[in-house]
Design an enzyme around this catalytic site. Structure first.
Site, PDB file in Angstrom:
ATOM      1  N   HIS A 232       4.929  -4.578  -0.713  1.00 48.00           N
ATOM      2  CA  HIS A 232       4.305  -3.419  -1.348  1.00 48.00           C
ATOM      3  C   HIS A 232       5.384  -2.344  -1.485  1.00 48.00           C
ATOM      4  CE1 HIS A 232       1.711   0.187  -1.450  1.00 48.00           C
ATOM      5  NE2 HIS A 232       0.705  -0.599  -1.779  1.00 48.00           N
TER       6      HIS A 232
ATOM      7  N   ASP B 162       4.541  -5.014   8.355  1.00 44.95           N
ATOM      8  CA  ASP B 162       3.564  -4.242   7.606  1.00 44.95           C
ATOM      9  C   ASP B 162       2.225  -4.952   7.796  1.00 44.95           C
ATOM     10  OD1 ASP B 162       1.832  -3.260   5.721  1.00 44.95           O
ATOM     11  OD2 ASP B 162       3.291  -3.196   4.092  1.00 44.95           O
TER      12      ASP B 162
ATOM     13  N   GLN C  35      -2.513  -5.511   5.580  1.00 46.17           N
ATOM     14  CA  GLN C  35      -3.476  -6.538   5.147  1.00 46.17           C
ATOM     15  C   GLN C  35      -3.735  -7.586   6.217  1.00 46.17           C
ATOM     16  OE1 GLN C  35      -5.137  -5.997   2.473  1.00 46.17           O
ATOM     17  NE2 GLN C  35      -3.836  -4.543   1.377  1.00 46.17           N
TER      18      GLN C  35
ATOM     19  N   LYS D  10      -8.192   0.953   5.701  1.00 48.20           N
ATOM     20  CA  LYS D  10      -8.449  -0.413   5.233  1.00 48.20           C
ATOM     21  C   LYS D  10      -9.225  -1.202   6.285  1.00 48.20           C
ATOM     22  CE  LYS D  10      -4.113  -0.710   2.618  1.00 48.20           C
ATOM     23  NZ  LYS D  10      -4.451  -0.412   1.232  1.00 48.20           N
TER      24      LYS D  10
ATOM     25  N   CYS E 207       1.079  -2.073  -6.720  1.00 47.10           N
ATOM     26  CA  CYS E 207       2.232  -1.467  -6.024  1.00 47.10           C
ATOM     27  C   CYS E 207       3.226  -2.541  -5.577  1.00 47.10           C
ATOM     28  CB  CYS E 207       1.804  -0.629  -4.824  1.00 47.10           C
ATOM     29  SG  CYS E 207       0.722   0.707  -5.262  1.00 47.10           S
TER      30      CYS E 207
HETATM   31  N1  7TS Z   1       1.419  -2.279   2.670  1.00 45.12           N
HETATM   32  C1  7TS Z   1       0.558  -3.151   2.131  1.00 45.12           C
HETATM   33  C2  7TS Z   1       0.765  -4.617   2.332  1.00 45.12           C
HETATM   34  C3  7TS Z   1      -0.537  -2.671   1.415  1.00 45.12           C
HETATM   35  O1  7TS Z   1      -1.395  -3.538   0.896  1.00 45.12           O
HETATM   36  C4  7TS Z   1      -0.699  -1.280   1.241  1.00 45.12           C
HETATM   37  C5  7TS Z   1      -1.807  -0.709   0.394  1.00 45.12           C
HETATM   38  C6  7TS Z   1       0.223  -0.420   1.848  1.00 45.12           C
HETATM   39  C7  7TS Z   1       1.270  -0.959   2.547  1.00 45.12           C
HETATM   40  C8  7TS Z   1       0.073   1.058   1.771  1.00 45.12           C
HETATM   41  O2  7TS Z   1      -1.038   1.471   2.485  1.00 45.12           O
HETATM   42  P1  7TS Z   1      -1.484   2.998   2.471  1.00 45.12           P
HETATM   43  O3  7TS Z   1      -2.536   3.082   3.518  1.00 45.12           O
HETATM   44  O4  7TS Z   1      -0.294   3.793   2.807  1.00 45.12           O
HETATM   45  O5  7TS Z   1      -1.980   3.264   1.100  1.00 45.12           O
HETATM   46  N2  7TS Z   1      -2.273  -1.583  -0.588  1.00 45.12           N
HETATM   47  C9  7TS Z   1      -3.091  -1.239  -1.612  1.00 45.12           C
HETATM   48  C10 7TS Z   1      -3.514  -2.185  -2.544  1.00 45.12           C
HETATM   49  O6  7TS Z   1      -3.213  -3.366  -2.496  1.00 45.12           O
HETATM   50  N3  7TS Z   1      -4.291  -1.562  -3.430  1.00 45.12           N
HETATM   51  O7  7TS Z   1      -4.358  -0.256  -3.132  1.00 45.12           O
HETATM   52  C11 7TS Z   1      -3.603  -0.049  -1.984  1.00 45.12           C
END
Ligand code: 7TS
Length: 427
Positions: free
Chosen positions: A143, A220, A223, A246, A384
């Site tokens: 990401h 990371d 997920q 999430k 992303c």
């Molecule tokens: N890393 C992964 C693997 C992610 O899927 C996401 C967010 C992030 C980092 C960033 O997370 P945040 O809490 O800082 O936003 N992924 C997604 C997505 O797949 N669609 O919207 C956000």
């Protein structure tokens, strides 16, 4: 909460045998007020859980209770209200530590999201520990949150970024790992599970080889942590970043796990109130972990909501959640793979409930827009992960992603709406 304990008796001894709690997954949907909403005249079918999840009433209530009955700043001492807020906020750290099997509260820094947690490591660990010519190893499926912070750091400190490639089946090419790791590799940062391909990466082996090469490893977990049991000590990762939002918690919640010896030697990320021990006009010393990394008034309500979300997940059990999500994924895959015009990205097995797909000659945005007319919320776009999109030779994919409150009926509605989409555009 809709969990029931089924008690049976042993046929020989007659003693009570307590089975695994039997979970009424359908009844549990009532815990999520938004799931009873109608969307465009249809039941809401929310399948964008990789972006953020819905919130159960207990999380909403925990935030409301904080604001209604004990709203105060934390670590401000002498009055009861502040003590109550401090206790609840610190307790949420304790619950988070237990959830991922971290040794204690000193290992858990609350952040706004997963992105901030990764940036914390890049700025603090990266700036203080990495030197010109050092290598950072990432993967090709990261990401942007686990790519761009390292690009900025590499530019600033003249570092080299290497990438573990992906195979055509959507798995990482682990055979390349020994060739990419060298004495110059000081940090490895990879996703535990892909937000595009659904792949679950062999992080235990990556960590083992990275440690042998002398590198520290950040996972990371955006997920992974929400979906299956994760034990950071068993994995032996050095850092783990994840998002609270999430995993049922409010937006504005996330966390970084770090090994204590690493966090101790890292300088603060942000500076100001609450992260200091002693301040003079010229110099300051730092508060104990984790507060050294939580400058200023934190997101108190969000943190308390994060704690309530973890309590809720624990009551269901992460093993149960994982098993149920696997069932949902198999159910959806079985139907999607029957259509020859539907291409699914990512591995066939060993995957999470994130399904990226394309349909011949239909733009992913048109698929998502069409599905929305039937109340089905999926995401379309680059997720992303633009470099990964280039490797897949697409600009975007459509993506459905599940959480434990989704049902077979949700998937039926998704498949049905998708079939209507195929037929509409093929006319
Ligand atoms: N890393 C992964 C693997 C992610 O899927 C996401 C967010 C992030 C980092 C960033 O997370 P945040 O809490 O800082 O936003 N992924 C997604 C997505 O797949 N669609 O919207 C956000």
């Amino acid at each position: 909460m809709s969990l029931s304990n089924r008690t049976e008796t042993d046929k020989v001894t007659g003693a009570a045998v307590c089975n695994e709690p039997e979970i009424d997954w359908k009844a549990l949907r009532a815990d999520f007020p938004i799931l009873s909403r109608k969307m465009n005249g249809h039941p809401l079918t929310y399948l964008d859980n990789a972006a953020t999840t819905q919130k159960p009433q207990v999380v909403i209530d925990a935030i409301k209770e904080y604001f209604e009955t004990y709203n105060a700043n934390i670590h401000r001492g002498a009055y009861k209200l502040s003590e109550q807020a401090t206790y609840a906020y610190e307790e949420a750290h304790r619950k988070t530590a237990q959830f991922i099997h971290a040794p204690g509260i000193e290992n858990i820094i609350f952040t706004r999201n997963c992105t901030e947690a990764i940036n914390l490591v890049a700025y603090s660990y990266g700036r203080s520990q990495l030197k010109t010519g050092d290598h950072i190893l990432l993967s090709q499926m990261e990401h942007h949150s686990n790519l761009v912070p390292w690009q900025l750091l590499a530019e600033e400190k003249n570092l080299i970024l290497d990438f573990l490639p992906i195979l055509p089946d959507g798995n990482l090419d682990l055979a390349q790992l020994p060739h990419l790791l060298s004495g110059r590799t000081k940090l490895v940062s990879v996703t535990h599970a892909s937000n595009v391909l659904g792949s679950i990466n062999p992080v235990r082996e990556i960590i083992r080889q990275a440690h042998n090469a002398g590198a520290v490893v950040l996972l990371d977990g955006a997920q992974s942590v929400p979906h299956f049991p994760v034990d950071v000590q068993d994995l032996d990762c050095d850092f783990m970043a994840f998002s609270g939002h999430k995993m049922l918690a409010p937006t504005g919640s996330g966390a970084l796990y770090g090994k204590q010896e690493l966090l101790e030697k890292m300088p603060p990320f942000l500076a100001g109130g609450d992260m200091i021990s002693d301040v003079t006009f010229q110099r300051s010393t730092w508060h104990n972990l984790p507060w050294k990394f939580e400058a200023g008034t934190p997101a108190i309500a969000e943190g308390i909501g994060f704690g309530a979300a973890i309590d809720y997940l624990n009551r269901i059990g992460m093993e149960n959640i994982w098993r149920h999500e696997q069932h949902l994924t198999e159910y959806a895959m079985k139907q999607l793979t029957e259509w020859p015009d539907v291409k699914i990205y990512g591995p066939k097995g060993n995957r999470t409930g994130v399904i990226s797909f394309a349909i011949d000659d239909i733009h992913p945005h048109d698929i998502a827009t069409f599905l929305d007319q039937y109340g089905v919320a999926i995401r379309a776009g680059h997720h992303c992960a633009q470099p990964l999109m280039k490797l897949l030779k697409v600009v975007a994919t459509a993506r459905a992603s599940f959480y434990f409150y989704n049902s077979n009926e949700d998937i039926d509605r998704f498949i049905d709406a998708l079939d209507k989409t195929r037929k509409f555009f093929k006319k």
